[in-house]
Motif scaffolding. Structure first.
Motif, PDB file in Angstrom:
ATOM      1  N   LEU A 144       0.831  -1.207   0.000  1.00 13.14           N
ATOM      2  CA  LEU A 144       0.000   0.000   0.000  1.00 13.14           C
ATOM      3  C   LEU A 144       0.868   1.260   0.000  1.00 13.14           C
ATOM      4  CD1 LEU A 144      -3.195   0.526   2.049  1.00 13.14           C
ATOM      5  CD2 LEU A 144      -1.388   2.224   2.255  1.00 13.14           C
ATOM      6  N   LEU A 145       1.979   1.209   0.714  1.00 10.45           N
ATOM      7  CA  LEU A 145       2.848   2.383   0.792  1.00 10.45           C
ATOM      8  C   LEU A 145       3.631   2.631  -0.490  1.00 10.45           C
ATOM      9  CD1 LEU A 145       4.349   2.063   4.395  1.00 10.45           C
ATOM     10  CD2 LEU A 145       2.773   3.833   3.577  1.00 10.45           C
ATOM     11  N   SER A 146       4.089   1.556  -1.155  1.00  8.14           N
ATOM     12  CA  SER A 146       5.089   1.834  -2.195  1.00  8.14           C
ATOM     13  C   SER A 146       5.005   1.023  -3.477  1.00  8.14           C
ATOM     14  CB  SER A 146       6.490   1.660  -1.601  1.00  8.14           C
ATOM     15  OG  SER A 146       6.759   0.319  -1.295  1.00  8.14           O
ATOM     16  N   LEU A 147       4.048   0.135  -3.645  1.00  9.93           N
ATOM     17  CA  LEU A 147       3.979  -0.602  -4.907  1.00  9.93           C
ATOM     18  C   LEU A 147       3.211   0.193  -5.954  1.00  9.93           C
ATOM     19  CD1 LEU A 147       3.449  -4.439  -4.302  1.00  9.93           C
ATOM     20  CD2 LEU A 147       5.455  -3.226  -5.140  1.00  9.93           C
ATOM     21  N   GLY A 148       3.903   0.648  -6.980  1.00  7.12           N
ATOM     22  CA  GLY A 148       3.240   1.344  -8.084  1.00  7.12           C
ATOM     23  C   GLY A 148       3.237   2.850  -7.928  1.00  7.12           C
ATOM     24  N   GLU A 149       3.017   3.521  -9.024  1.00  2.00           N
ATOM     25  CA  GLU A 149       3.043   4.983  -9.031  1.00  2.00           C
ATOM     26  C   GLU A 149       1.825   5.596  -8.364  1.00  2.00           C
ATOM     27  OE1 GLU A 149       3.888   6.624 -12.831  1.00  2.00           O
ATOM     28  OE2 GLU A 149       5.858   5.666 -12.989  1.00  2.00           O
ATOM     29  N   SER A 150       0.786   4.795  -8.114  1.00  4.66           N
ATOM     30  CA  SER A 150      -0.371   5.320  -7.393  1.00  4.66           C
ATOM     31  C   SER A 150      -0.286   5.045  -5.898  1.00  4.66           C
ATOM     32  CB  SER A 150      -1.665   4.697  -7.950  1.00  4.66           C
ATOM     33  OG  SER A 150      -1.660   3.284  -7.763  1.00  4.66           O
ATOM     34  N   SER A 151       0.827   4.470  -5.452  1.00  2.56           N
ATOM     35  CA  SER A 151       0.997   4.193  -4.027  1.00  2.56           C
ATOM     36  C   SER A 151       1.147   5.492  -3.246  1.00  2.56           C
ATOM     37  CB  SER A 151       2.228   3.317  -3.810  1.00  2.56           C
ATOM     38  OG  SER A 151       3.412   4.033  -4.154  1.00  2.56           O
ATOM     39  N   ARG A 152       0.905   5.424  -1.961  1.00  2.00           N
ATOM     40  CA  ARG A 152       0.970   6.621  -1.124  1.00  2.00           C
ATOM     41  C   ARG A 152       2.364   7.251  -1.122  1.00  2.00           C
ATOM     42  NH1 ARG A 152      -2.861   6.654   4.188  1.00  2.00           N
ATOM     43  NH2 ARG A 152      -4.807   5.976   3.172  1.00  2.00           N
ATOM     44  N   MET A 153       3.394   6.429  -1.058  1.00  2.00           N
ATOM     45  CA  MET A 153       4.739   6.963  -0.961  1.00  2.00           C
ATOM     46  C   MET A 153       5.152   7.666  -2.245  1.00  2.00           C
ATOM     47  SD  MET A 153       8.027   5.035   0.662  1.00  2.00           S
ATOM     48  CE  MET A 153       7.234   5.014   2.267  1.00  2.00           C
ATOM     49  N   HIS A 154       4.870   7.040  -3.380  1.00  2.28           N
ATOM     50  CA  HIS A 154       5.229   7.685  -4.644  1.00  2.28           C
ATOM     51  C   HIS A 154       4.421   8.961  -4.832  1.00  2.28           C
ATOM     52  CE1 HIS A 154       6.839   7.814  -8.765  1.00  2.28           C
ATOM     53  NE2 HIS A 154       5.659   8.325  -9.075  1.00  2.28           N
ATOM     54  N   ASP A 155       3.128   8.900  -4.501  1.00  3.26           N
ATOM     55  CA  ASP A 155       2.276  10.069  -4.707  1.00  3.26           C
ATOM     56  C   ASP A 155       2.711  11.235  -3.829  1.00  3.26           C
ATOM     57  OD1 ASP A 155      -0.228  11.295  -5.808  1.00  3.26           O
ATOM     58  OD2 ASP A 155      -0.771  11.321  -3.683  1.00  3.26           O
ATOM     59  N   GLU A 156       3.033  10.970  -2.559  1.00  3.63           N
ATOM     60  CA  GLU A 156       3.350  12.043  -1.631  1.00  3.63           C
ATOM     61  C   GLU A 156       4.814  12.471  -1.702  1.00  3.63           C
ATOM     62  OE1 GLU A 156       2.890  14.834   1.505  1.00  3.63           O
ATOM     63  OE2 GLU A 156       1.435  13.808   0.227  1.00  3.63           O
ATOM     64  N   VAL A 157       5.732  11.498  -1.653  1.00  3.17           N
ATOM     65  CA  VAL A 157       7.146  11.819  -1.520  1.00  3.17           C
ATOM     66  C   VAL A 157       7.772  12.218  -2.850  1.00  3.17           C
ATOM     67  CG1 VAL A 157       9.407  10.920  -0.802  1.00  3.17           C
ATOM     68  CG2 VAL A 157       7.344  10.290   0.469  1.00  3.17           C
ATOM     69  N   VAL A 158       7.410  11.481  -3.917  1.00  2.00           N
ATOM     70  CA  VAL A 158       8.030  11.709  -5.221  1.00  2.00           C
ATOM     71  C   VAL A 158       7.262  12.743  -6.033  1.00  2.00           C
ATOM     72  CG1 VAL A 158       8.750  10.636  -7.389  1.00  2.00           C
ATOM     73  CG2 VAL A 158       8.985   9.375  -5.231  1.00  2.00           C
ATOM     74  N   ARG A 159       5.955  12.555  -6.169  1.00  2.00           N
ATOM     75  CA  ARG A 159       5.186  13.421  -7.074  1.00  2.00           C
ATOM     76  C   ARG A 159       4.806  14.752  -6.431  1.00  2.00           C
ATOM     77  NH1 ARG A 159       1.072  10.234  -8.080  1.00  2.00           N
ATOM     78  NH2 ARG A 159       1.928   9.324  -9.978  1.00  2.00           N
ATOM     79  N   THR A 160       4.220  14.720  -5.231  1.00  2.00           N
ATOM     80  CA  THR A 160       3.695  15.948  -4.630  1.00  2.00           C
ATOM     81  C   THR A 160       4.787  16.797  -3.987  1.00  2.00           C
ATOM     82  OG1 THR A 160       1.566  14.875  -4.234  1.00  2.00           O
ATOM     83  CG2 THR A 160       2.034  16.889  -2.986  1.00  2.00           C
ATOM     84  N   ARG A 161       5.513  16.223  -3.056  1.00  5.64           N
ATOM     85  CA  ARG A 161       6.562  17.005  -2.367  1.00  5.64           C
ATOM     86  C   ARG A 161       7.841  17.123  -3.193  1.00  5.64           C
ATOM     87  NH1 ARG A 161       6.712  16.262   4.131  1.00  5.64           N
ATOM     88  NH2 ARG A 161       4.535  15.706   4.525  1.00  5.64           N
TER      89      ARG A 161
END
Length: 478
Positions: free
Chosen positions: A329-346
């Motif tokens: 849930l945290l990091s598998l795929g580009e729609s995961s929470r970690m990618h969305d928040e850490v990589v894309r948004t912030r």
């Protein structure tokens, strides 16, 4: 699992072509003849006992397992797979870097190399040559808790593999000449993939810190100064102590009949004598003290690496499936929470991942990110911790949970589709948790995970606990 092996593969360190250091899915930084007749003289026909069938997630997918144990203690697991005329044999020993004495660290990995140096019956290089001459492939690996050897061959050559494995279980030649050669190979692997790679530096620092004064405080790569101190007598003693039929698990997956496997295993392994095994020093999971600063390792990298670990319980713990779902849930795929928040948004990292790392007596939940020098370590650390805390503050939706479970289901289904991966999964589950159903019933266990389970493990093991962090930062390596 972090392991050392002969040829690079995900999660392994190589005897021939280098080391793979894997903490989680993305932390893989530096890693990277005619056969004789298959007719063998039969050994004693020790009777198999305790035959049973293990419940499986989906028999049609090839997870159905039959098991039996020889009178000498060898545990055997068989899975029929009729999709192709091939078979994988995986022989795992319950010995790894955790069993090495201080001053001889790296011995388990070095001994793994020595098992390819020949026996009185099959000379140096013969194991490789014979397997490859029938169109097969082979490999080996060493981890904290286990050492494994596998070969995939046409199913008609199963007898050959079992003959070779039984022979080197008892008769490996450990000579000064072979040791001199393989010691240098193992030392070079250490230099290239642990000493001179960001991931290797992070791994060494983290395990030395969180598992200080325990047998998990060093990896299977050992240390250069220790490798220089290992003599043939040390290796022979280690070999005689741990390479025993009653300290091994044999897994056979492929186009085979269980009765056929039983007959061949009895022929080749039935007469081997068990040995008394020393009691292992246990490692208790312990909390990481609060307030530990981020440790910094300086190395000439262009993209800094930040890794944090939280302590988890041992392999086979009932919370393991929920922790795997949390990682997905945290990091598998580009729609995961970690990618969305850490990589894309912030935009504080170029890649980020998370997930559990399982050991026999303990475990770690790993957070990691690769970022640019323009972003501070504290920014990245705060972003990763914020995403983890967000699981508790804003629980996943049912759709989000279903997506994570579906992703893990796909990964496991692909593993079941491979005779090699199925054999590896069964052996690891048996040797690490003592329960093969942690592999064969993985799908049911994922599907039983609820939103409440994910929130609970996130709070209990991560949000309510402290982490140990290490940053591999740009600079001249001292």
């Amino acid at each position: 699992m972090i392991v050392l092996g002969r040829v690079s593969w995900s999660g392994s360190l190589g005897r021939r072509s280098g080391i793979v250091v894997a903490l989680v899915l993305v932390l893989v930084t530096a890693l990277g003849c005619s056969a004789p007749s298959d007719d063998s003289s039969p050994g004693g026909q020790s009777q198999a006992e305790g035959a049973r069938e293990l419940p499986a997630a989906d028999n049609s997918a090839g997870a159905f397992v039959e098991s039996f144990t020889l009178e000498n203690g060898l545990q055997v697991y068989v899975t029929e797979r009729r999709s192709a005329p091939v078979v994988t044999v995986m022989l795992g020993y319950q010995v790894g870097s955790r069993d090495e004495p201080i001053g001889k660290r790296g011995m388990a990995h070095l001994l793994e190399h020595m098992l390819f140096k020949g026996t009185p019956q099959f000379g140096p290089g013969e194991y490789d040559r014979l397997i490859q001459s029938v169109g097969g492939s082979l490999n080996a690996f060493t981890s904290f808790d286990m050492t494994g050897y596998w070969a995939t061959v046409p199913s008609s050559r199963l007898d050959l593999v079992l003959q070779l494995e039984a022979d080197r279980m008892e008769n490996t030649l450990i000579t000064e000449e072979a040791l001199k050669s393989e010691r240098e190979v193992v030392k070079e692997e250490y230099r290239l993939r642990m000493q001179n790679a960001p991931g290797g530096l992070a791994v060494n620092h983290l395990f030395a810190s969180v598992f200080k004064e325990t047998p998990y405080a060093w990896t299977a790569s050992g240390f250069l100064e220790d490798l220089d101190q290992i003599a043939t007598d040390d290796l022979l003693r280690f070999y005689r102590q741990y390479y025993s039929v009653n300290n091994a698990v044999l897994v056979v997956v492929g186009d085979v009949e269980p009765d056929q496997v039983s007959d061949l295993v009895n022929r080749h392994f039935g007469d081997l004598q068990p040995r008394t095994q020393p009691e292992r020093e246990s490692v208790e999971a312990r909390s990481i003290p609060e307030g530990r600063p981020v440790a910094e390792v300086v190395y000439p990298v262009q993209a800094p690496l930040l890794v944090g670990v939280y302590m988890l319980p041992a392999a086979g713990d009932p919370d393991a499936p929920a922790l795997e779902v949390l990682g997905a849930l945290l990091s598998l795929g580009e729609s995961s929470r970690m990618h969305d928040e850490v990589v894309r948004t912030r935009q504080v990292a170029v890649a980020a991942s998370a997930g559990p790392l399982t050991l026999k007596d303990a475990g770690l939940f790993v957070l990691e990110a690769v970022h640019t020098p323009a972003v501070s370590v504290n920014q990245v650390k705060e972003a990763l911790e914020s995403v983890v805390a967000g699981v508790v503050a804003s629980p996943p939706t049912s759709d989000e949970l279903r997506k994570a479970i579906n992703q893990l289901t796909l990964v496991h289904a692909l593993q079941l589709d491979s005779v090699h991966s199925t054999a590896m999964g069964l052996a690891e589950a048996t040797l690490l948790s003592g329960d093969p159903t942690t592999f064969t019933q993985a799908l049911e266990r994922y599907r039983a995970v609820s939103v409440d389970d994910v929130v609970r493990v996130a709070k209990e093991y991560l949000v309510s606990q402290s982490a140990q962090w290490v940053s591999v930062a740009p600079g001249e390596d001292s």
